[in-house]
Scaffold this active site. Sequence first.
Site, PDB file in Angstrom:
ATOM      1  N   SER A 103       0.755  -1.167   0.258  1.00  0.00           N
ATOM      2  CA  SER A 103      -0.110  -0.051   0.043  1.00  0.00           C
ATOM      3  C   SER A 103       0.947   1.268  -0.033  1.00  0.00           C
ATOM      4  O   SER A 103       1.611   1.357  -1.016  1.00  0.00           O
ATOM      5  CB  SER A 103      -1.021  -0.023   1.196  1.00  0.00           C
ATOM      6  OG  SER A 103      -1.908   1.057   1.053  1.00  0.00           O
ATOM      7  N   ASP A 241      -9.691  -5.397  -4.427  1.00  0.00           N
ATOM      8  CA  ASP A 241      -8.775  -4.570  -3.539  1.00  0.00           C
ATOM      9  C   ASP A 241      -9.018  -3.063  -4.084  1.00  0.00           C
ATOM     10  O   ASP A 241      -9.672  -2.510  -5.100  1.00  0.00           O
ATOM     11  CB  ASP A 241      -7.478  -4.623  -4.294  1.00  0.00           C
ATOM     12  CG  ASP A 241      -6.282  -4.491  -3.393  1.00  0.00           C
ATOM     13  OD1 ASP A 241      -6.374  -3.374  -2.660  1.00  0.00           O
ATOM     14  OD2 ASP A 241      -5.140  -4.998  -3.328  1.00  0.00           O
ATOM     15  N   HIS A 268      -7.687  -5.794  -0.152  1.00  0.00           N
ATOM     16  CA  HIS A 268      -6.367  -5.093  -0.071  1.00  0.00           C
ATOM     17  C   HIS A 268      -5.467  -5.801   0.919  1.00  0.00           C
ATOM     18  O   HIS A 268      -4.264  -5.453   1.184  1.00  0.00           O
ATOM     19  CB  HIS A 268      -6.667  -3.492   0.391  1.00  0.00           C
ATOM     20  CG  HIS A 268      -5.627  -2.545   0.546  1.00  0.00           C
ATOM     21  ND1 HIS A 268      -5.114  -2.464  -0.719  1.00  0.00           N
ATOM     22  CD2 HIS A 268      -5.219  -2.058   1.601  1.00  0.00           C
ATOM     23  CE1 HIS A 268      -4.236  -1.553  -0.395  1.00  0.00           C
ATOM     24  NE2 HIS A 268      -4.020  -1.102   0.905  1.00  0.00           N
TER      25      HIS A 268
END
Length: 294
Positions: A103, A241, A268
Amino acid sequence: MRIEEGFINVTGGKVWYRRVMEEGNNLTPLLVLHGGPGSSSLPLHRLDKLAAGRDVIYYDQLGAGFSKGPTDPALWQLDRFVEELGQVREGLGLEEVNILGHSWGTTLLASFLLTKPNGVKSAIFSSPCLSAPRWAEDASRLLKQLPVDVQEIINRCEEDGTTDSEEYKAAMGEFAKRFICRIEVDPEERAKQKELGNLEVYNTMWGPSEFCVKGNLKEFDCTPRLHEIETPSLFLCGRYDEATPESTEYFSSLVPHSELHIFEESAHSCYREQPEEYVRVVNEFIQRVSKTID
């Protein structure tokens, strides 16, 4: 398996690290960059399983996790975190290293690679955020998939500045169930992660929510320079995601000779939603790259 923990001096303070080792490890280590900003490496410790033949190293970025300390907003800048990453490598003697970012960790990873560092053997971009404007566009589209009443709460609270309200948190929970993690997370882990987090860092750099980008990363977009990354790269994301498959595939297409893998049952948090497949895919990629380099 042996675990070493300690602190490294960086610009602005000290950061905590955790190094997982097994007897006989002699392959290039893997350094893991956690998401956030302002989060910790705790959820990613599931990747200890990759410490077979190579050390796996985590660190909590300054201001969060076990590296909490300074509260100077001037420290919460991308360039300082890039500098910090270099200082962690130096402090741990990682002349050669594989790096995995998750991320926000991919924002940091891409920015670091664009400084042209030596010795990075491979890069794994897990659920990448390489363009804040594109992320915001994707989030806006995903938001429209939620029930209308949930959308209205989110929009109203963001307009009114009441993003700390219980109804906003509940609405965000609905978003999270669909696009962040589709399995139940252990309550103790969730509570510990919340305790270790630092919302000041998150709000300063990103904003009040996943899809309300008002921080100093608002204009971040490294897509025009992704073609400059020469490090063998793997892009990962979940089918559901918030770092959408479409955007992840686009980023991958811009990096020469990169690879792409989509986890079909994940959002995610692929590393905890499909942990066995995640470890296998990452391990196989690093091994393949190592053979190519050698």
